[in-house]
Scaffold this active site. Structure first.
Site, mmCIF file in Angstrom:
data_model
loop_
_atom_site.group_PDB
_atom_site.id
_atom_site.type_symbol
_atom_site.label_atom_id
_atom_site.label_comp_id
_atom_site.label_asym_id
_atom_site.label_seq_id
_atom_site.Cartn_x
_atom_site.Cartn_y
_atom_site.Cartn_z
ATOM 1 N N LYS A 1 -48.026 -70.497 11.716
ATOM 2 C CA LYS A 1 -48.543 -69.052 10.985
ATOM 3 C C LYS A 1 -47.948 -68.778 9.976
ATOM 4 O O LYS A 1 -47.014 -68.713 10.139
ATOM 5 C CB LYS A 1 -48.817 -68.189 13.077
ATOM 6 N N GLY A 2 -48.756 -68.266 9.369
ATOM 7 C CA GLY A 2 -48.183 -67.592 8.164
ATOM 8 C C GLY A 2 -47.897 -68.574 7.149
ATOM 9 O O GLY A 2 -47.910 -67.465 6.338
ATOM 10 N N ARG B 1 -51.357 -73.731 3.624
ATOM 11 C CA ARG B 1 -52.438 -74.176 3.963
ATOM 12 C C ARG B 1 -52.095 -75.258 3.507
ATOM 13 O O ARG B 1 -51.503 -76.412 4.187
ATOM 14 C CB ARG B 1 -54.261 -74.286 3.717
ATOM 15 N N ALA C 1 -50.943 -64.503 2.933
ATOM 16 C CA ALA C 1 -50.872 -66.195 2.705
ATOM 17 C C ALA C 1 -51.811 -66.923 2.621
ATOM 18 O O ALA C 1 -52.321 -67.500 2.283
ATOM 19 C CB ALA C 1 -49.735 -67.155 3.747
ATOM 20 N N ASN D 1 -58.568 -66.860 1.629
ATOM 21 C CA ASN D 1 -60.132 -66.364 2.347
ATOM 22 C C ASN D 1 -59.704 -65.342 3.165
ATOM 23 O O ASN D 1 -60.913 -64.416 3.594
ATOM 24 C CB ASN D 1 -60.217 -67.272 3.247
ATOM 25 N N LYS E 1 -44.422 -67.238 2.757
ATOM 26 C CA LYS E 1 -43.752 -66.425 3.338
ATOM 27 C C LYS E 1 -43.234 -68.117 3.541
ATOM 28 O O LYS E 1 -43.606 -69.198 4.578
ATOM 29 C CB LYS E 1 -44.880 -65.740 4.592
ATOM 30 N N GLU F 1 -46.418 -58.011 11.658
ATOM 31 C CA GLU F 1 -46.959 -59.224 10.807
ATOM 32 C C GLU F 1 -46.673 -60.515 12.361
ATOM 33 O O GLU F 1 -46.539 -59.229 13.104
ATOM 34 C CB GLU F 1 -45.523 -59.618 10.647
ATOM 35 N N ASP F 2 -47.363 -60.959 13.276
ATOM 36 C CA ASP F 2 -47.251 -61.269 13.874
ATOM 37 C C ASP F 2 -46.753 -63.223 13.918
ATOM 38 O O ASP F 2 -46.736 -63.945 14.194
ATOM 39 C CB ASP F 2 -49.312 -61.780 14.180
HETATM 40 C C1 G6P Z 1 -52.303 -67.066 7.432
HETATM 41 C C2 G6P Z 1 -52.205 -68.158 8.636
HETATM 42 C C3 G6P Z 1 -52.482 -69.420 8.573
HETATM 43 C C4 G6P Z 1 -52.574 -70.035 6.968
HETATM 44 C C5 G6P Z 1 -52.504 -69.352 6.204
HETATM 45 C C6 G6P Z 1 -53.649 -69.974 5.011
HETATM 46 O O1 G6P Z 1 -51.437 -66.827 6.479
HETATM 47 O O2 G6P Z 1 -51.202 -67.071 9.750
HETATM 48 O O3 G6P Z 1 -52.327 -69.653 9.597
HETATM 49 O O4 G6P Z 1 -52.897 -71.231 6.322
HETATM 50 O O5 G6P Z 1 -52.855 -67.914 6.063
HETATM 51 O O6 G6P Z 1 -54.863 -69.479 4.925
HETATM 52 P P1 G6P Z 1 -55.919 -69.778 4.090
HETATM 53 O O7 G6P Z 1 -56.837 -69.004 4.430
HETATM 54 O O8 G6P Z 1 -55.788 -69.734 2.989
HETATM 55 O O9 G6P Z 1 -55.723 -71.843 4.051
HETATM 56 MG MG MG Z 2 -50.506 -63.912 10.827
#
Ligand code: G6P
Ligand code: MG
Length: 220
Positions: free
Chosen positions: A44-45, A48, A114, A117, A144, A168-169
């Protein structure tokens, strides 16, 4: 305003954490190793690319660079499939009310996510136009728990880090907010997010007057 708020997206404003989990879980299944919800907390956070590295470490799997690139693309395609079906129903409870409260108080808020999308997701749920600024995975070079994403957010808000409150989670996100010298608010399991300055199970639990003390005194 003398304070500002920075919101994480996934798991705070919208429940996309479950879609990330589904996509990573399917990948782990196809590589034939166990991937639990506890493992998922570590992702989480996290960006990718870094998520894939952590996942492969968990499964003790080694793959070629080319295979990893392919996986990153197919993971995102699966994830986008879920995202494209999202609508306003998937805004997490309490999120819109909280934004309304901040609007009423004249407190600006930006996104600090982060995710690459993030814009698409905010547009899907109709909240894109409400944010004063967006800092997402396309704007940062250090993921992060590095504080970069939140420090850029503070700049957008035209505030010092110590005047910012971060929702934040993720463990990595709380760590990033603390490193940035901001007030960190953990949304989710208190034990998991024990490094946060404040903890709430969900945005619903944030008291009506939560921001007033920050407005009346200098925080941190
Ligand atoms: C967030 C989520 C993560 C994820 C990251 C990238 O922080 O908590 O789990 O990997 O975004 O997201 P993306 O949409 O770019 O794959
Ligand atoms: Mg989050």
């Amino acid at each position: 305003s003398k304070i500002g708020v920075i919101f994480d997206l996934d798991g705070v404003i919208v429940d996309t954490a479950k879609y990330h989990y589904l996509a990573w879980k399917n990948l782990a299944d196809s590589l034939d190793f166990e991937f639990t919800e506890a493992h998922n907390e570590l992702l989480k956070g996290v960006s990718r690319v870094r998520s894939l590295e952590i996942l492969l470490d968990i499964g003790k799997v080694q793959l070629s660079e080319q295979k990893k690139q392919e996986i990153l693309i197919s993971k995102n395609e699966e994830y986008l499939g879920y995202i494209m079906k999202m609508n306003t129903d998937e805004i997490l409870p309490g999120a819109e009310k909280l934004l309304n409260t901040l609007d009423d108080l004249g407190v600006n808020y930006v996104l600090g996510s982060a995710s690459k999308n993030a814009e698409l997701i905010l547009k899907q749920v109709g909240l894109y136009h409400r944010f004063f600024g967006i800092v997402d995975g396309n704007a940062v070079s250090k993921a992060k728990p590095d504080p970069e994403v939140f420090l850029i957010g503070a700049k957008k808000l035209n505030l010092l880090p110590e005047s910012c409150i971060v929702f934040e989670d993720a463990i990595a996100g709380i760590e990033a907010a603390n490193k940035a010298n901001m007030t960190s608010v953990g949304i989710g399991d208190k034990e998991t997010l024990k490094e946060a300055d404040f903890n709430f199970n969900s945005l619903i639990e944030i008291p009506e007057d939560f921001f007033s003390r920050f407005l009346s005194e200098k925080i941190k």
